[in-house]
Design a protein around this motif. Structure first.
Motif: not given
Lengths: 251, 251
Positions: A80, A106, A108, A141, A246
């Motif tokens: 990712e 999403g 991180t 995820r 994404d």
């Protein structure tokens, strides 16, 4: 085997491979057996953020322990893009909401930062880590975002590499429209992407000056209405994924 | 006059004009006087969704009543583009979150719809109306979105005009990337814009078939992760405002 056919999905730290037996934590075992009432033979999905997602079957189990015997990999690991969210601690429900939703969107790394108008200098990172883990499990995820320890805003923005970008959500309306700024950034940089959201009272003027003066920062406006900090955090990540991340077909 | 200089901002239904005295509701008076500790002479902003925003001063007040004497208009009324959100009732905290955040993100009508996988057929619209009002007050909007009574999904999509668009959040991944679909729509239509979000269990296949078959619908994907219903609702509205709505510079 009970009647549950939809596998539960859990994050573990152990290595995953065919034939391996993975013992769940006490909390996870309790969740699987007592809350979700799964029994011997029921399918469970496991991921560890390194070796993809694996399906296995519940084998030995009691009220407080459970083991999964891994059968096959269901998804490979995906890398990712690094997306880091800097946010000032706010009231607990709103802060937990940021962590849950940012995980779905999403992010991180979640980095709480102390700002001048921050009214709390305590963040229960253990609790936030659990929320991030559960959100990652639910949204399918392949990794769990890091929840970092609280640092001063100035420290959080002191170490940067070539190509990094920091989007500053400027609630004074000083920034450019978010879609323009992000579209301009897309494809142009290979570095890490960060976003910074102020506290409920907004950044102090000196903080905004600092953030605007950083060579890798871009001030962004999120429209004419005054958004709460949690709304601003989610809106920013949404715009990134939709325009540059994404959610695009080509990435 | 107390030491508070930041005016509170309240929604009222009365007509607003210079010199008019507006009596607050009992709940608002209690909030202003007892919770926020405002006193005689303190500034208050009022808006009614029709005649802009006005500043006045607190005049006669007791614990349960308060009157504002209007002095000047601070902002003209703004017309907002019709943005309608259709959503299936979900658990109360998540549903209230949708109402609060959608108000900040500029929705004009919130329409709960009954779907096959909806596990609740009861919605406390009175409570949701209060949440929408408070969010509009806080985010400095000039109107409060309508919260409509629960109707069947098929009824909510039965009456449409030329130029209307319904964005269907397709959690099966069948839609096109949200940024592409919205960019294509921007500027091309003058009709009403609606968004529909499924329940936590997703739409039934027959419902997706119905929605996809409507001539004014466009299926949209929100990326590879499985978003909760509330996250999907906020992400959709965010994308609209950023790409086609009032977060753009040119609108």
């Amino acid at each position: 085997m009970s009647n549950y056919t939809t596998p539960l999905r859990l994050y573990v730290t152990s290595d995953l491979a065919v034939g391996v037996d993975v013992e769940l934590s006490t909390d996870q075992a309790r969740y699987v057996v007592q809350v979700m009432r799964r029994g011997a033979g029921d399918p469970i999905l496991l991921f560890n953020g390194r070796q993809g997602e694996w399906q296995g079957a519940l084998t030995s189990l009691s009220k407080k322990s459970a083991t999964i015997h891994l059968e096959r990999q269901t998804r490979p690991q995906e890398n990712e893009r690094e997306l880091r969210l800097l946010f000032a601690p706010i009231k607990r429900p709103a802060m937990e909401l940021i962590v849950q939703k940012a995980t779905e969107l999403g992010v991180t790394a979640l980095q709480p930062v102390i700002t001048q108008h921050t009214n709390s200098d305590r963040v229960r990172t253990d609790r936030l880590k659990t929320i991030a883990m559960e959100a990652a499990e639910q949204c399918c995820r392949m990794m769990v975002p890091d929840v970092c320890e609280l640092v001063a805003l100035s420290d959080a923005v002191s170490d940067w590499s070539e190509g990094d970008v920091l989007f500053v959500m400027d609630e004074t309306g000083g920034g450019d429209p978010v879609a323009d700024v992000m579209a301009e950034t897309a494809g142009r940089n290979a570095g890490g992407i960060s976003f910074v959201i102020g506290p409920e009272g907004g950044f102090a003027e000196t903080e905004l000056d600092l953030l605007r003066s950083l060579p890798f920062s871009k001030s962004v406006s999120l429209g004419p209405r005054i958004l709460r900090a949690d709304t601003a955090a989610l809106a920013t990540l949404t715009c990134w994924q939709a325009l540059c991340g994404d959610w695009r077909r080509d990435l």
